[in-house]
Design a protein around this motif. Structure first.
Motif, short mmCIF file in Angstrom:
data_model
loop_
_atom_site.label_atom_id
_atom_site.label_comp_id
_atom_site.label_asym_id
_atom_site.label_seq_id
_atom_site.Cartn_x
_atom_site.Cartn_y
_atom_site.Cartn_z
N UNK A 86 0.84 -1.19 0.00
CA UNK A 86 0.00 0.00 0.00
C UNK A 86 0.87 1.24 0.00
N UNK A 87 0.59 2.17 -0.92
CA UNK A 87 1.37 3.40 -1.07
C UNK A 87 0.41 4.58 -0.96
N UNK A 88 0.81 5.62 -0.24
CA UNK A 88 0.01 6.84 -0.13
C UNK A 88 0.55 7.87 -1.10
N UNK A 89 -0.34 8.42 -1.93
CA UNK A 89 0.06 9.42 -2.92
C UNK A 89 0.07 10.81 -2.29
N UNK A 90 0.68 11.75 -3.00
CA UNK A 90 0.80 13.12 -2.49
C UNK A 90 -0.55 13.77 -2.31
N UNK A 91 -1.54 13.40 -3.12
CA UNK A 91 -2.86 14.01 -3.03
C UNK A 91 -3.77 13.31 -2.02
N UNK A 92 -3.22 12.36 -1.27
CA UNK A 92 -4.00 11.65 -0.26
C UNK A 92 -4.66 10.39 -0.76
N UNK A 130 -4.76 6.49 -2.44
CA UNK A 130 -4.06 5.26 -2.08
C UNK A 130 -3.84 4.40 -3.31
N UNK A 131 -2.64 3.87 -3.42
CA UNK A 131 -2.27 3.02 -4.56
C UNK A 131 -1.87 1.65 -4.02
N UNK A 132 -2.43 0.62 -4.59
CA UNK A 132 -2.09 -0.75 -4.23
C UNK A 132 -1.24 -1.36 -5.33
N UNK A 133 -0.11 -1.92 -4.95
CA UNK A 133 0.78 -2.60 -5.88
C UNK A 133 0.75 -4.08 -5.56
N UNK A 149 -4.82 -13.21 -12.17
CA UNK A 149 -5.07 -12.05 -13.04
C UNK A 149 -5.47 -10.81 -12.27
N UNK A 150 -4.92 -10.63 -11.05
CA UNK A 150 -5.13 -9.39 -10.35
C UNK A 150 -4.41 -8.25 -11.08
N UNK A 151 -4.93 -7.02 -11.00
CA UNK A 151 -4.23 -5.92 -11.64
C UNK A 151 -2.84 -5.73 -11.03
N UNK A 152 -1.89 -5.29 -11.84
CA UNK A 152 -0.55 -5.05 -11.31
C UNK A 152 -0.55 -3.94 -10.29
N UNK A 153 -1.38 -2.92 -10.52
CA UNK A 153 -1.52 -1.81 -9.59
C UNK A 153 -2.85 -1.13 -9.85
N UNK A 154 -3.40 -0.49 -8.81
CA UNK A 154 -4.62 0.29 -8.98
C UNK A 154 -4.67 1.35 -7.88
N UNK A 155 -5.47 2.40 -8.16
CA UNK A 155 -5.61 3.52 -7.22
C UNK A 155 -7.03 3.61 -6.72
#
Length: 510
Positions: A484-490, A492-495, A502-508
């Motif tokens: 789990x990554x927090x973006x500058x605008x608040x 959340x991005x999951x990697x 077949x899960x997505x590689x990443x999503x927000x």
């Protein structure tokens, strides 16, 4: 009953009905929910039951008025046979009894609530564990802002991720890709050469530079690159000798790139790649883990059946201190935090050390937190744990990790004091707790697998849940190794580091 006495009796009935409604609310909620209602919830429940109680009592009052004297004609005698109690006194007596019950209920509720608050305050002041918390806040609906399709074949495993503020960089087998946090568009990428795969990367990027490494199938992870994260430019590359870069053997501290290689630990300028220092490994020694910040490099190494933790000056490589670890068999280790110093150690010896170990700035041991105990199995990073856990939160004198107690996956978050090793708080989830990170405002974000991804924000000091971010659809699928990554605008991005179905590689999520 005469008309002159109607007003006071009616008032008594109304007041007793109101008190009865409030008392029933507090007592009923306390029995059913296990805690007394407070605030607007309690007020709403009380008003609802007050209305019901008053309505019923008024109806009863109307029915009794049909038996009262009218126009001087005596009505039926409703007094008891002994004449001791009259119909006029009965409502007042009932009202008095109900008022006493209401006062008793209100007093019980007030004392209970005050006692709970005092217990919570005393627990926080003394460092005692606070009561377990669970998510109770209403979910805040979220949507999937963007998604990166799955890349590679089933069971392909990525290397890591960097939080870059307005972007996130994902280490995939086919290279390093940076996605715009707002749109998911690929800003830049450093593709792995033909027949090579990304096999290593630093845990973070510092001063705008991170390290990655490429290697061929069943060959050493030998090609080391420094990447400028603003535009993906490769600043320099080096071919490492022998067995190349060791697993989890790259770190960036300030302007120094630190690598654990075959036979030595080296420090290079992160901008030019020029070697600044090297520390040869003693005969029979091997590196277990390495990490660095701008002033300190931590190196865990095993020599024979013993192990030690070494602190080096990141800029010069000079040894700051050395501390023998409580190890007498082959072990694995991970650096959890450089400042404060926390490492995780797992020995082959079943009666050996399996714990988080804390040290002060001079290498003196401060705390031991067992990986297995009353709270279940604590999650540790790297080879000291399940080999997939990405991050553990260390902040404000606490170590915060996930734990597995009753099931096969972590289902709770636990915080421990780095002063005395005691449990500070626990958050019990109804779902798998898949990853942790720290919000920009200091709260702890918990990524949960609840038939899809959802995020619960916890108070870092108490573990109490607040905002719950839940997507309205189930497309936000998690693999068994998400980060789990927090973006500058608040946002959340999951990697997803490990491709399973077949899960997505990443999503927000926003």
């Amino acid at each position: 009953m005469t008309r002159g006495r109607t007003a006071p009796v009616t008032a008594a009935v109304l007041l007793s009905g109101a008190a009865f409604g409030a008392a029933a609310t507090f007592l009923g909620a306390g029995v059913v929910a296990g805690s007394w209602p407070r605030g607007w919830t309690a007020l709403g429940c009380a008003l609802a039951l007050v209305a019901a109680g008053v309505t019923g009592l008024l109806a009863g009052r109307r029915s009794r008025t049909t038996a009262e004297p009218q126009d001087g004609v005596p009505g039926p005698d409703l007094a008891k046979a002994d004449g001791g109690t009259t119909a006029g006194r009965s409502p007042a007596l009932v009202a008095g009894v109900v008022w006493l019950l209401a006062l008793a209920a209100a007093g019980t509720w007030g004392l209970t609530a005050a006692g709970d608050d005092e217990d919570d305050e005393e627990g926080r002041a003394s460092g005692q564990p606070a009561a377990s918390a669970s998510a109770s806040a209403a979910p805040r609906k979220a949507g999937i802002a963007w998604s990166v399709p799955p890349v590679g074949a089933k069971h392909d495993e990525g290397v890591g991720a960097w939080a870059l503020g307005d972007a996130v960089a994902q280490g995939r087998l086919d290279g390093l890709y940076a996605y715009d946090s707002a749109t998911g568009a690929v800003r830049w990428n450093v593709s792995a050469p033909t027949r090579q795969a990304l096999c290593g990367m630093s845990s973070d990027a510092e001063q705008g530079i991170g390290l990655i490494a490429h290697g061929r199938h069943e060959k050493s992870c030998a090609e080391l690159l420094a990447v400028r994260v603003s535009d993906g430019k490769v600043m320099w590359r080096r071919t490492l000798p022998g067995t190349g870069l060791l697993a989890r053997g790259a770190a960036v501290g300030g302007g120094t790139a630190v690598t654990a290689e075959d036979g030595a630990v080296r420090g290079r300028s992160s901008e030019t790649g020029d070697q600044r220092w090297q520390r040869p490994l003693a005969k029979g020694c091997r590196v277990l883990a390495v990490d660095a910040d701008a002033t300190r490099t931590l190196l865990a190494e095993q020599c024979g059946t013993g192990a030690r933790l070494v602190a080096l000056d990141t800029r010069t490589g000079a040894q700051q201190w050395l501390r023998e670890l409580p190890v007498e068999s082959r072990a694995t280790a991970a650096v959890v935090s450089v400042a404060p110093v926390v490492v995780a150690v797992h020995e082959d010896d079943k009666r050996g050390t399996h714990a988080f170990l804390g040290f002060d700035g001079k290498g003196t041991p401060t705390v031991t937190i067992p990986l297995s105990g009353p709270e279940g199995e604590l999650t540790a990073p790297g080879e000291a744990g399940d080999g997939r856990t990405a991050r553990i939160v260390v902040r404000d004198g606490r170590l915060i990790t996930t734990a597995e107690r009753d099931g096969l996956v972590p289902d709770r978050v636990v915080a421990y004091s780095l002063t005395d090793g005691r449990k500070a708080w626990e958050y019990a989830s109804e779902h798998q707790t898949a990853a942790l990170t720290t919000e920009r405002d200091g709260r702890v974000a918990v990524l949960e697998d609840a038939a899809g991804a959802r995020i619960v924000l916890l108070d870092a000091g108490t573990g109490r849940p607040g905002t719950v971010i839940a997507p309205e659809n189930t497309e936000a699928q998690l693999s068994i190794a998400p980060e789990l990554v927090v973006a500058a605008d608040g946002g959340h991005i999951v990697v997803n580091h490990l491709l399973m179905q077949a899960e997505p590689s990443a999503f927000a999520l926003r």
